[in-house]
Motif scaffolding. Sequence first.
Motif, PDB file in Angstrom:
ATOM      1  N   THR A   4       6.720  17.139  19.667  1.00 10.77           N
ATOM      2  CA  THR A   4       5.828  16.111  20.198  1.00 10.77           C
ATOM      3  C   THR A   4       4.776  15.828  19.149  1.00 10.77           C
ATOM      4  OG1 THR A   4       6.144  16.931  22.454  1.00 10.77           O
ATOM      5  CG2 THR A   4       4.231  15.512  22.061  1.00 10.77           C
ATOM      6  N   TYR A   6       1.280  13.613  18.527  1.00  8.55           N
ATOM      7  CA  TYR A   6       0.206  12.757  19.021  1.00  8.55           C
ATOM      8  C   TYR A   6      -0.240  11.874  17.860  1.00  8.55           C
ATOM      9  CZ  TYR A   6      -0.102  15.564  23.246  1.00  8.55           C
ATOM     10  OH  TYR A   6       0.187  16.191  24.431  1.00  8.55           O
ATOM     11  N   GLN A   8      -2.131   7.736  16.801  1.00  6.89           N
ATOM     12  CA  GLN A   8      -2.943   6.623  17.279  1.00  6.89           C
ATOM     13  C   GLN A   8      -2.648   5.389  16.437  1.00  6.89           C
ATOM     14  OE1 GLN A   8      -6.935   8.167  17.045  1.00  6.89           O
ATOM     15  NE2 GLN A   8      -7.296   7.232  15.054  1.00  6.89           N
ATOM     16  N   GLN A  29       9.082  13.196  20.283  1.00  4.86           N
ATOM     17  CA  GLN A  29       8.454  12.347  21.285  1.00  4.86           C
ATOM     18  C   GLN A  29       7.088  11.962  20.734  1.00  4.86           C
ATOM     19  OE1 GLN A  29       7.376  14.135  25.054  1.00  4.86           O
ATOM     20  NE2 GLN A  29       6.888  12.155  25.950  1.00  4.86           N
ATOM     21  N   GLU A  30       6.836  10.674  20.641  1.00  2.24           N
ATOM     22  CA  GLU A  30       5.532  10.203  20.181  1.00  2.24           C
ATOM     23  C   GLU A  30       4.642   9.944  21.386  1.00  2.24           C
ATOM     24  OE1 GLU A  30       3.371   6.637  17.658  1.00  2.24           O
ATOM     25  OE2 GLU A  30       5.520   6.516  18.012  1.00  2.24           O
ATOM     26  N   LYS A  31       3.396  10.399  21.284  1.00  2.00           N
ATOM     27  CA  LYS A  31       2.396  10.137  22.314  1.00  2.00           C
ATOM     28  C   LYS A  31       1.210   9.451  21.635  1.00  2.00           C
ATOM     29  CE  LYS A  31       3.707  13.758  25.555  1.00  2.00           C
ATOM     30  NZ  LYS A  31       3.201  14.785  26.469  1.00  2.00           N
ATOM     31  N   ASN A  32       1.181   8.122  21.756  1.00  2.00           N
ATOM     32  CA  ASN A  32       0.126   7.334  21.126  1.00  2.00           C
ATOM     33  C   ASN A  32      -1.113   7.360  22.020  1.00  2.00           C
ATOM     34  OD1 ASN A  32      -1.585   5.095  20.389  1.00  2.00           O
ATOM     35  ND2 ASN A  32       0.101   4.367  19.120  1.00  2.00           N
ATOM     36  N   ILE A  33      -2.168   8.004  21.549  1.00  2.00           N
ATOM     37  CA  ILE A  33      -3.370   8.197  22.362  1.00  2.00           C
ATOM     38  C   ILE A  33      -4.219   6.926  22.471  1.00  2.00           C
ATOM     39  CG2 ILE A  33      -3.416  10.670  21.918  1.00  2.00           C
ATOM     40  CD1 ILE A  33      -5.721  10.144  19.917  1.00  2.00           C
ATOM     41  N   ASN A  36      -2.190   4.933  25.568  1.00  2.00           N
ATOM     42  CA  ASN A  36      -1.874   5.576  26.841  1.00  2.00           C
ATOM     43  C   ASN A  36      -2.988   6.558  27.211  1.00  2.00           C
ATOM     44  OD1 ASN A  36      -0.748   7.662  28.656  1.00  2.00           O
ATOM     45  ND2 ASN A  36       1.152   6.497  28.432  1.00  2.00           N
ATOM     46  N   TYR A  39      -1.907  10.262  27.745  1.00  2.00           N
ATOM     47  CA  TYR A  39      -1.728  10.970  26.472  1.00  2.00           C
ATOM     48  C   TYR A  39      -3.068  11.298  25.846  1.00  2.00           C
ATOM     49  CZ  TYR A  39       3.179   9.473  26.715  1.00  2.00           C
ATOM     50  OH  TYR A  39       4.476   9.252  27.092  1.00  2.00           O
ATOM     51  N   GLU A  42      -4.402  14.374  27.642  1.00  2.00           N
ATOM     52  CA  GLU A  42      -3.668  15.564  27.173  1.00  2.00           C
ATOM     53  C   GLU A  42      -4.192  15.995  25.809  1.00  2.00           C
ATOM     54  OE1 GLU A  42       0.527  14.866  26.816  1.00  2.00           O
ATOM     55  OE2 GLU A  42       0.730  14.257  28.906  1.00  2.00           O
ATOM     56  N   PHE A  43      -4.330  15.023  24.907  1.00  2.00           N
ATOM     57  CA  PHE A  43      -4.778  15.271  23.544  1.00  2.00           C
ATOM     58  C   PHE A  43      -6.176  15.902  23.538  1.00  2.00           C
ATOM     59  CE2 PHE A  43      -6.993  13.615  19.746  1.00  2.00           C
ATOM     60  CZ  PHE A  43      -6.200  14.137  18.746  1.00  2.00           C
TER      61      PHE A  43
END
Length: 84
Positions: A4, A6, A8, A29-33, A36, A39, A42-43
């Motif tokens: 995963t 994180y 931006q 898995q990308e989680k763009n803060i 979203n 995300y 979470e970050f």
Amino acid sequence: MDVTIYTQTGCGPCKLFKIWLKRNDIDYQEKNITENEVYLKEFLDLQPKGVPYTIIKEGGLEKSFLGARSELKKVLRREKHLSR
């Protein structure tokens, strides 16, 4: 191996790291803060110092890395090789 990352919007190192992951055939898995709020929460709960922030889960172990340093790339290559 679960990876995963994180990120931006507008993050140059994030973009370069994603290119590196794709070139090395590493699923992530990308989680763009920026895009979203879930995300982002979470970050912030993880309390990292910046992005890209990567979490690797393998066999019940979890490792986290800030940035896209050579140590992270070495771990990803090794883990990918071992999971084949």
